[in-house]
Design an enzyme around this catalytic site. Structure first.
Site, mmCIF file in Angstrom:
data_model
loop_
_atom_site.group_PDB
_atom_site.id
_atom_site.type_symbol
_atom_site.label_atom_id
_atom_site.label_comp_id
_atom_site.label_asym_id
_atom_site.label_seq_id
_atom_site.Cartn_x
_atom_site.Cartn_y
_atom_site.Cartn_z
ATOM 1 N N ASP A 14 0.810 -1.219 0.000
ATOM 2 C CA ASP A 14 0.000 0.000 0.000
ATOM 3 C C ASP A 14 0.842 1.267 0.000
ATOM 4 O OD1 ASP A 14 -2.374 -1.298 -0.180
ATOM 5 O OD2 ASP A 14 -2.852 -1.189 1.955
ATOM 6 N N ARG A 94 1.793 5.014 17.138
ATOM 7 C CA ARG A 94 1.254 6.033 16.215
ATOM 8 C C ARG A 94 1.533 7.476 16.618
ATOM 9 N NH1 ARG A 94 1.908 2.269 12.757
ATOM 10 N NH2 ARG A 94 0.102 1.027 12.186
ATOM 11 N N ASP A 123 -5.968 3.566 13.269
ATOM 12 C CA ASP A 123 -4.665 4.192 13.060
ATOM 13 C C ASP A 123 -4.748 5.530 12.317
ATOM 14 O OD1 ASP A 123 -3.111 2.398 14.492
ATOM 15 O OD2 ASP A 123 -3.012 0.995 12.812
ATOM 16 N N SER A 174 -3.096 -8.804 7.524
ATOM 17 C CA SER A 174 -2.525 -7.473 7.695
ATOM 18 C C SER A 174 -1.767 -7.492 9.022
ATOM 19 C CB SER A 174 -3.638 -6.431 7.729
ATOM 20 O OG SER A 174 -3.162 -5.263 8.364
HETATM 21 N N1 ARG Z 1 -6.390 -3.269 16.391
HETATM 22 C C1 ARG Z 1 -5.126 -2.711 16.739
HETATM 23 C C2 ARG Z 1 -5.281 -1.251 17.069
HETATM 24 O O1 ARG Z 1 -6.207 -0.616 16.658
HETATM 25 C C3 ARG Z 1 -4.096 -2.923 15.684
HETATM 26 C C4 ARG Z 1 -4.328 -2.223 14.376
HETATM 27 C C5 ARG Z 1 -3.343 -2.575 13.273
HETATM 28 N N2 ARG Z 1 -3.451 -3.962 12.952
HETATM 29 C C6 ARG Z 1 -2.950 -4.566 11.864
HETATM 30 N N3 ARG Z 1 -3.061 -5.859 11.792
HETATM 31 N N4 ARG Z 1 -2.380 -3.902 10.893
HETATM 32 O O2 ARG Z 1 -4.436 -0.718 17.729
#
Ligand code: ARG
Length: 415
Positions: A14, A94, A123, A174
């Site tokens: 991506d 983040r 995110d 992912s």
């Molecule tokens: N659910 C988790 C959060 O919101 C992880 C998000 C990213 N997950 C991923 N498999 N890319 O913090």
């Protein structure tokens, strides 16, 4: 000269497509920023790839220490665990990335930043609320939210522009990784009835494959911060790394979480967080012996608030500042050693000690050496039970329904 955009770049499909897409759509020069938060990766290959797919500059920042000291350890001191399950690895990274994006935009003279998040996750919120808090004038672009391509279409787009499609794209999952844990979603995991296939786990062994002998680890904490592992002084990054290996080897740290996203969706995420699991458990075990009952109770409430604000992208807020001050203060005496046993996927605290322990052997023991004055108990019970007795006799004794109806006095036998 074209405007510049700083793109948070993982090296995946991506964000690689995003480099090209930003150039096409916005006619901008793209500077990629890859942030090393302990995700084992070949960062020079990531740089090369960024340049190959069209970035004018590819930056990599080693942010492991910043991550541990400013984000992970404060969250550990707070015992922050979202919905009782998720140690918040992705969520904690983040705001740090938002900060480094904003800083890089300044040093590179860019008017915008970009990230690869879709419009369905948490995110995007964390990145953008973070950037807006730090540099409100920066424009934010979210290509994967705007372009409206399916996975297939993204791959086609990549092929058209000679963007390498990594083999991992064949993997339906992912994945996001850093020192504090790995997050895995999508594919068969989207069916909450399906047991996670063994292939999703790469940090932790299946309990069926782990050693038949348990391992013991000892961790020293100083004011809430882990400072040694098995007697060896270690910096935070090395300590977490080592613990991830050790606990992962024993299958510790697998989490299956049906979680509530900020954007209103229930989603199922699998986490692997060996070090986080051990450290959070050890830390709470030490608090149990060094904090007073009411401190622990209050801190548990703070922990929920703290976890929520991390999850919900509210790192850069005054509420956080205030809660962090409380947490910091609460850790003054959280110093001591915890011993844990790792075995077949389980982590159990088996010993704890502290030079400032509130545990008194003399008060607790049933054996010789008892210093507790048992003759004081009847008076205590009298006063403690006084309101109970009054209410029971005046009101509850007549209850005819519910669990308390059992209180009705037994009628004397008529003879
Ligand atoms: N659910 C988790 C959060 O919101 C992880 C998000 C990213 N997950 C991923 N498999 N890319 O913090």
């Amino acid at each position: 000269m074209a405007d510049k955009v700083v793109l948070a770049y993982s090296g995946g499909l991506d964000t690689s497509v995003a480099v090209r897409w930003l150039k096409e759509k916005y006619k901008v020069d793209v500077i990629t920023l890859t942030i090393d938060v302990g995700n084992e990766k070949d960062f020079s290959a990531v740089r090369q790839k960024a340049l190959k797919v069209g970035a004018i500059k590819a930056l990599v920042i080693d942010a492991k220490e910043l991550f541990v000291n400013y984000f992970v350890f404060p969250a550990l001191m707070a015992d922050a665990i979202y919905e009782g399950q998720y140690p918040l690895a992705t969520a904690l990274s983040r705001p740090l990335m938002a900060k480094l994006l904003a800083d890089t935009a300044v040093t590179e003279g860019a008017a915008a930043v970009a990230h690869g998040c879709t419009g369905k996750g948490n995110d995007q919120v964390r990145f953008e609320v973070g950037v807006n808090a730090l540099s409100p004038k920066l424009k934010i672009i979210a290509p994967a939210r705007e372009w409206g391509m399916t996975r297939e279409e993204t791959i086609k787009y990549a092929q058209r522009y000679d963007i390498p499609v990594p083999i991992t794209v064949k993997s339906p999952y992912s994945i996001d990784e850093n020192l504090w844990g790995k997050s895995i979603e999508c594919g068969v995991l989207e069916d909450p009835w399906v047991e996670p296939p063994e292939e999703v786990f790469t940090w932790t062994k299946s309990p069926a494959e782990t050693p038949d002998q348990p391992a013991y680890v000892e961790i020293d904490f100083e004011k809430g911060i882990p400072v040694t592992l098995d007697g060896k002084k270690m910096d935070g990054v090395s300590l977490i790394r080592r613990l991830n290996e050790l606990a992962g080897e024993h299958g510790v740290g697998r989490i299956d979480h049906l979680e509530n996203r900020l954007v209103g969706i229930k989603s199922r995420e699998i986490y692997e967080a060996p070090a986080a699991t051990v450290l959070l458990q050890a830390h709470q075990a030490l608090e149990a012996i060094t904090l007073a009952k009411d401190q622990v109770r209050f801190k548990q409430k703070v922990a929920i608030e703290y976890a929520d604000l991390i999850y919900n992208g509210l790192w850069f807020t005054a509420l956080h500042h205030d809660l962090a001050a409380y947490v910091q203060s609460s850790q003054r005496y959280v110093t001591g050693t915890v011993r844990l046993k790792l075995f077949k996927g389980a982590c159990r605290v088996v010993g704890r000690k502290s030079p400032v322990s509130l545990y008194s052997f003399g008060l607790a023991t049933y054996d010789k050496g008892d210093v507790f004055d048992q003759s004081a108990s009847p008076g205590f019970i009298h006063i403690w039970g006084l309101p109970v007795k009054v209410q029971a006799q005046t009101q509850l004794i007549g209850e005819t329904e519910g669990p308390l109806s059992i209180m009705a006095p037994k009628k004397p036998k008529e003879s």
